[in-house]
Design a protein around this motif. Structure first.
Motif, PDB file in Angstrom:
ATOM      1  N   ALA A 159      32.781  72.742  42.950  1.00 13.58           N
ATOM      2  CA  ALA A 159      32.850  71.488  43.692  1.00 13.58           C
ATOM      3  C   ALA A 159      31.458  71.152  44.217  1.00 13.58           C
ATOM      4  O   ALA A 159      31.299  70.692  45.346  1.00 13.58           O
ATOM      5  CB  ALA A 159      33.842  71.614  44.844  1.00 13.58           C
ATOM      6  N   ASP A 160      30.464  71.388  43.374  1.00 17.43           N
ATOM      7  CA  ASP A 160      29.075  71.306  43.813  1.00 17.43           C
ATOM      8  C   ASP A 160      28.382  69.996  43.449  1.00 17.43           C
ATOM      9  O   ASP A 160      27.171  69.938  43.292  1.00 17.43           O
ATOM     10  CB  ASP A 160      28.257  72.510  43.338  1.00 17.43           C
ATOM     11  CG  ASP A 160      28.454  72.848  41.867  1.00 17.43           C
ATOM     12  OD1 ASP A 160      29.415  72.356  41.256  1.00 17.43           O
ATOM     13  OD2 ASP A 160      27.648  73.623  41.338  1.00 17.43           O
ATOM     14  N   GLY A 161      29.157  68.934  43.325  1.00 22.80           N
ATOM     15  CA  GLY A 161      28.603  67.599  43.350  1.00 22.80           C
ATOM     16  C   GLY A 161      28.004  67.057  42.077  1.00 22.80           C
ATOM     17  O   GLY A 161      28.113  67.641  40.995  1.00 22.80           O
ATOM     18  N   LEU A 162      27.339  65.933  42.237  1.00 26.74           N
ATOM     19  CA  LEU A 162      26.835  65.142  41.123  1.00 26.74           C
ATOM     20  C   LEU A 162      25.946  65.941  40.177  1.00 26.74           C
ATOM     21  O   LEU A 162      26.067  65.838  38.959  1.00 26.74           O
ATOM     22  CB  LEU A 162      26.062  63.944  41.694  1.00 26.74           C
ATOM     23  CG  LEU A 162      25.476  62.941  40.717  1.00 26.74           C
ATOM     24  CD1 LEU A 162      26.577  62.240  39.949  1.00 26.74           C
ATOM     25  CD2 LEU A 162      24.632  61.921  41.483  1.00 26.74           C
ATOM     26  N   ASN A 163      25.057  66.733  40.726  1.00 22.48           N
ATOM     27  CA  ASN A 163      24.136  67.517  39.906  1.00 22.48           C
ATOM     28  C   ASN A 163      24.597  68.968  39.810  1.00 22.48           C
ATOM     29  O   ASN A 163      23.806  69.898  39.933  1.00 22.48           O
ATOM     30  CB  ASN A 163      22.723  67.423  40.482  1.00 22.48           C
ATOM     31  CG  ASN A 163      22.198  66.006  40.464  1.00 22.48           C
ATOM     32  OD1 ASN A 163      22.169  65.360  39.422  1.00 22.48           O
ATOM     33  ND2 ASN A 163      21.796  65.497  41.628  1.00 22.48           N
ATOM     34  N   SER A 164      25.869  69.140  39.555  1.00 21.43           N
ATOM     35  CA  SER A 164      26.537  70.442  39.580  1.00 21.43           C
ATOM     36  C   SER A 164      25.870  71.484  38.682  1.00 21.43           C
ATOM     37  O   SER A 164      25.777  71.319  37.467  1.00 21.43           O
ATOM     38  CB  SER A 164      27.996  70.267  39.143  1.00 21.43           C
ATOM     39  OG  SER A 164      28.624  71.505  38.941  1.00 21.43           O
ATOM     40  N   ALA A 165      25.420  72.576  39.305  1.00 21.55           N
ATOM     41  CA  ALA A 165      24.914  73.703  38.529  1.00 21.55           C
ATOM     42  C   ALA A 165      26.052  74.423  37.820  1.00 21.55           C
ATOM     43  O   ALA A 165      25.861  75.010  36.752  1.00 21.55           O
ATOM     44  CB  ALA A 165      24.171  74.673  39.457  1.00 21.55           C
ATOM     45  N   THR A 173      27.845  69.387  28.963  1.00 25.96           N
ATOM     46  CA  THR A 173      26.516  68.779  28.863  1.00 25.96           C
ATOM     47  C   THR A 173      26.439  67.366  29.436  1.00 25.96           C
ATOM     48  O   THR A 173      25.351  66.801  29.509  1.00 25.96           O
ATOM     49  CB  THR A 173      26.069  68.734  27.392  1.00 25.96           C
ATOM     50  OG1 THR A 173      27.032  67.990  26.624  1.00 25.96           O
ATOM     51  CG2 THR A 173      25.956  70.143  26.831  1.00 25.96           C
ATOM     52  N   ALA A 174      27.574  66.793  29.831  1.00 28.15           N
ATOM     53  CA  ALA A 174      27.552  65.449  30.409  1.00 28.15           C
ATOM     54  C   ALA A 174      26.678  65.431  31.650  1.00 28.15           C
ATOM     55  O   ALA A 174      26.702  66.355  32.462  1.00 28.15           O
ATOM     56  CB  ALA A 174      28.968  65.015  30.752  1.00 28.15           C
ATOM     57  N   GLU A 175      25.908  64.367  31.803  1.00 26.01           N
ATOM     58  CA  GLU A 175      25.021  64.210  32.948  1.00 26.01           C
ATOM     59  C   GLU A 175      25.226  62.829  33.563  1.00 26.01           C
ATOM     60  O   GLU A 175      25.544  61.864  32.865  1.00 26.01           O
ATOM     61  CB  GLU A 175      23.559  64.353  32.520  1.00 26.01           C
ATOM     62  CG  GLU A 175      23.163  65.745  32.058  1.00 26.01           C
ATOM     63  CD  GLU A 175      23.055  66.725  33.219  1.00 26.01           C
ATOM     64  OE1 GLU A 175      22.953  66.251  34.375  1.00 26.01           O
ATOM     65  OE2 GLU A 175      23.070  67.943  32.965  1.00 26.01           O
ATOM     66  N   PRO A 176      25.035  62.706  34.874  1.00 24.36           N
ATOM     67  CA  PRO A 176      25.142  61.387  35.503  1.00 24.36           C
ATOM     68  C   PRO A 176      24.070  60.437  34.991  1.00 24.36           C
ATOM     69  O   PRO A 176      22.928  60.843  34.765  1.00 24.36           O
ATOM     70  CB  PRO A 176      24.964  61.691  36.996  1.00 24.36           C
ATOM     71  CG  PRO A 176      24.287  63.021  37.049  1.00 24.36           C
ATOM     72  CD  PRO A 176      24.738  63.774  35.844  1.00 24.36           C
TER      73      PRO A 176
END
Length: 375
Positions: A159-165, A173-176
């Motif tokens: 649950a580590d957000g938009l730039n989730s590690a 591989t999806a990225e914002p």
């Protein structure tokens, strides 16, 4: 059936805190780690929370605290550049008739309410800590933490957000992607006339608006086209937001005179993300902004994260095996609602970018009506 009992939650925002509370209530052992030493307890100006999010907060057992801290309202006003009211839309009660349609809150206040509930749940919390390595097998996940310690878990929830590690670590591989718009936000004292969200479209920005967050506070925002990250230095944030705000009438002059401290101004690009196919790999599953995010055009970002937590916790405590079938069921329940919110939110912004007069009220109405159903 094998019942897994030990869970690691990575990230202490709305989604991570909520799923922790729900799993602890069911008797599971939960460790929560959060990278920020202050647990994000002082971050942000305000947040608009719709009824379907309030429904989850009630399920979490924190509605009374939220109700005591928020500013409820049930309509949205549209004004011209001078502040003259042009139209009022009645908000749809997406959480049911027994909850407000919408409330505004100071974001740190909501975070603190959830933090207190996590603490009271008995979960183990470690701040300033990240997961450095995740290795999983058929039975669970071995984790090495940033402080050099190790742990073994039956399930890890990212649950580590938009730039989730965590998202990257499990090979998604999806990225914002930036949508082309950005927002300036700030807290300010609430003028007595501000009793709901009012929006103005046009002027030097695409949208200028505000939302009451308590009897004495509001947060104000201005949406414009994205600029280069270094186009405006942080020490100039207050000057730049005030320059934009000065073009709007009504209560804006009263708000603008409080836009003086650049440290209180938040400048953020809008992004779009929707992970397709599945939100898990083995015994690691993602929730919240780690798998979906969008512009706040519908004020549904927090609601979607809270609903993720509710649905996942319901499935994990249903007595079913924690396997691919269960995690796929979680994805299938969430994806129609999340896609509706992401697509509509991005479309509303794209119409502004393209200078197209789309059916904004119709799209908002259809989307919010859809969200009245239980998640």
């Amino acid at each position: 059936m094998t019942t897994a009992r030990r869970v690691l939650v990575i990230g202490g925002g709305s989604a991570g805190n909520s799923v922790t509370i729900l799993l602890r209530r069911a008797g599971l052992t939960v460790d929560l780690i959060e990278a920020k030493p202050d647990w994000n307890a002082t971050t942000g100006s305000g947040i608009t929370v719709q009824g379907n999010a309030l429904r989850v907060l009630r399920e979490l057992g924190v509605w009374e605290q939220v109700e005591a801290s928020c500013f409820p309202f049930g309509s949205l006003g549209i004004t011209d550049l001078g502040g003259t009211l042009l139209h009022v839309f009645e908000d749809i009660k997406t959480g049911g008739e027994d909850l407000p349609a919408t409330v505004g809150m100071q974001r740190p206040e909501l975070q603190q309410i959830l933090i207190d509930a996590v603490r009271a749940s008995g979960a183990t919390v470690r701040l300033g800590t990240t997961a450095e390595n995740l290795e999983q097998d058929a039975d669970g996940v071995s984790v090495r933490f940033s402080d050099g310690t190790n742990g073994r878990y039956d399930l890890v929830i990212g649950a580590d957000g938009l730039n989730s590690a965590t998202r990257a670590a499990i090979g998604i591989t999806a990225e914002p992607e930036p949508t082309g718009q950005a927002i300036w936000r700030t807290p300010a004292p609430r003028p007595a006339d501000v009793t709901r969200t009012d929006l103005t479209f046009g002027g030097p920005a695409y949208t200028a608006g505000y939302c009451p967050t308590s009897e004495t506070t509001l947060y104000a925002y201005v949406v414009e086209a994205c600029r280069s990250r270094d186009a405006v230095p942080p020490e100039s944030y207050a000057d730049e937001m005030r320059r934009l705000a000065d073009h709007y009438g009504g209560v804006w002059p009263e708000i603008a005179k409080h836009i003086t401290d650049p440290a209180k101004i938040n400048y953020t690009w809008y992004h779009r993300l929707l992970v397709e196919g599945s939100w898990h790999r083995g015994r690691i599953v993602l929730i919240g902004d780690a798998v979906h995010c969008c512009p706040p055009s519908l004020a549904q970002g927090a609601a979607m994260s809270l609903e993720d937590a509710l649905v996942l916790a319901e499935l994990l405590t249903s007595g079913r095996d924690w396997d691919d079938e269960l995690f796929h069921a979680y994805y299938e329940r969430r994806i129609p609602r999340v896609r509706t919110v992401v697509d509509a939110s991005v479309q509303l912004g794209q119409w502004q970018l393209d200078a197209v007069h789309g059916d904004m009220s119709g799209l908002i109405g259809r989307s919010m009506t859809f969200l009245k159903a239980l998640p």
